[in-house]
Design a protein around this motif. Structure first.
Motif, PDB file in Angstrom:
ATOM      1  N   THR A  67       5.610   4.376   3.059  1.00 56.23           N
ATOM      2  CA  THR A  67       5.536   5.832   2.924  1.00 56.23           C
ATOM      3  C   THR A  67       6.681   6.246   2.014  1.00 56.23           C
ATOM      4  N   CYS A  68       6.351   6.632   0.800  1.00 60.37           N
ATOM      5  CA  CYS A  68       7.359   6.996  -0.209  1.00 60.37           C
ATOM      6  C   CYS A  68       7.405   8.468  -0.421  1.00 60.37           C
ATOM      7  N   HIS A  72       2.120  -1.240   4.507  1.00 58.66           N
ATOM      8  CA  HIS A  72       2.056   0.183   4.176  1.00 58.66           C
ATOM      9  C   HIS A  72       3.450   0.761   4.013  1.00 58.66           C
ATOM     10  N   VAL A 128       0.858  -1.185   0.000  1.00 59.53           N
ATOM     11  CA  VAL A 128       0.000   0.000   0.000  1.00 59.53           C
ATOM     12  C   VAL A 128       0.896   1.237   0.000  1.00 59.53           C
ATOM     13  N   VAL A 129       0.735   2.063  -1.026  1.00 65.12           N
ATOM     14  CA  VAL A 129       1.553   3.267  -1.173  1.00 65.12           C
ATOM     15  C   VAL A 129       0.690   4.503  -0.951  1.00 65.12           C
ATOM     16  N   ASP A 130       1.367   5.662  -0.757  1.00 68.90           N
ATOM     17  CA  ASP A 130       0.670   6.899  -0.418  1.00 68.90           C
ATOM     18  C   ASP A 130      -0.077   7.539  -1.589  1.00 68.90           C
ATOM     19  N   ARG A 131       0.539   7.591  -2.740  1.00 68.67           N
ATOM     20  CA  ARG A 131      -0.008   8.379  -3.837  1.00 68.67           C
ATOM     21  C   ARG A 131      -0.693   7.490  -4.883  1.00 68.67           C
ATOM     22  N   GLN A 141       1.351   5.979  -7.715  1.00 65.14           N
ATOM     23  CA  GLN A 141       2.269   4.911  -7.349  1.00 65.14           C
ATOM     24  C   GLN A 141       1.597   3.533  -7.406  1.00 65.14           C
ATOM     25  N   ARG A 142       0.277   3.512  -7.231  1.00 68.93           N
ATOM     26  CA  ARG A 142      -0.447   2.236  -7.299  1.00 68.93           C
ATOM     27  C   ARG A 142      -0.305   1.583  -8.664  1.00 68.93           C
TER      28      ARG A 142
END
Length: 187
Positions: A186-187, A184, A149-152, A155-156
């Protein structure tokens, strides 16, 4: 006089929708036994399933050993239910390399490798899960896919969505549940 054909068509469509909802309610409803006031099945209905009757088997698709995969394997192993890790390899040498890595990790869950020379992964995983389910119809199979699971949102697009693709491939097969174990970032 414009649109005179519209009314009969709408009536037909609405009656079909109503028939569908009635069918769903009949199929999923809890029917009270006459005179008992409880929610017991009628004589012609199968008894309700209680948690003690459900037997599980967990299947974890494993592409590579990383933090997301190890987290998923640890979660499934902690449940104390039978489980199997499944790795799809394009060639025999890569499958052997993966088995070596698996043994180094500790082999906490049994590993099965499948060869798929054309890198057809989802269909092979779905086929394996379906075949297992057919050979053991008394079990509920849960496929637990590691999920990053990525932030933006952009990015998915960069991550392989195994869980979603497996869910689409297996949704019509009764007795198979597809879920994910999120990791999760955080990039």
């Amino acid at each position: 006089m414009r649109g005179w054909w519209c009314s009969p068509l709408l009536i037909y469509l609405f009656s079909r929708v109503r028939r569908h909802y009635d069918h769903v309610q009949q199929a999923l409803g809890l029917h009270a036994a006459a005179g008992r006031g409880g929610l017991e099945p009628a004589e012609d209905e199968p008894p309700a399933v209680v948690p003690q009757q459900v037997r599980h088997f967990f299947l974890v698709p494993v592409a590579r050993l990383n933090q997301a995969t190890l987290r998923t394997l640890a979660y499934v192993g902690s449940l104390g239910q039978p489980a199997l890790a499944l790795h799809v390899s394009p060639e025999r040498a890569e499958a052997e390399r993966f088995r070596t890595q698996w043994a180094t990790w500790g082999d906490h869950i049994p590993l099965e490798t499948i060869l798929s020379p054309h890198r057809v992964i989802i269909q092979r995983l779905a086929g394996y899960a379906t075949a297992l389910r057919l050979s053991h119809p008394d079990l509920t199979f849960t496929v637990v896919a590691p999920d990053v699971v990525v932030d933006r949102p952009w990015q998915r697009l960069l991550h392989y969505r195994t869980e979603q693709r497996l869910r689409r491939a297996l949704r019509r097969h009764p007795g198979i549940v597809v879920t994910s174990m999120p990791t999760h970032l955080t990039c």
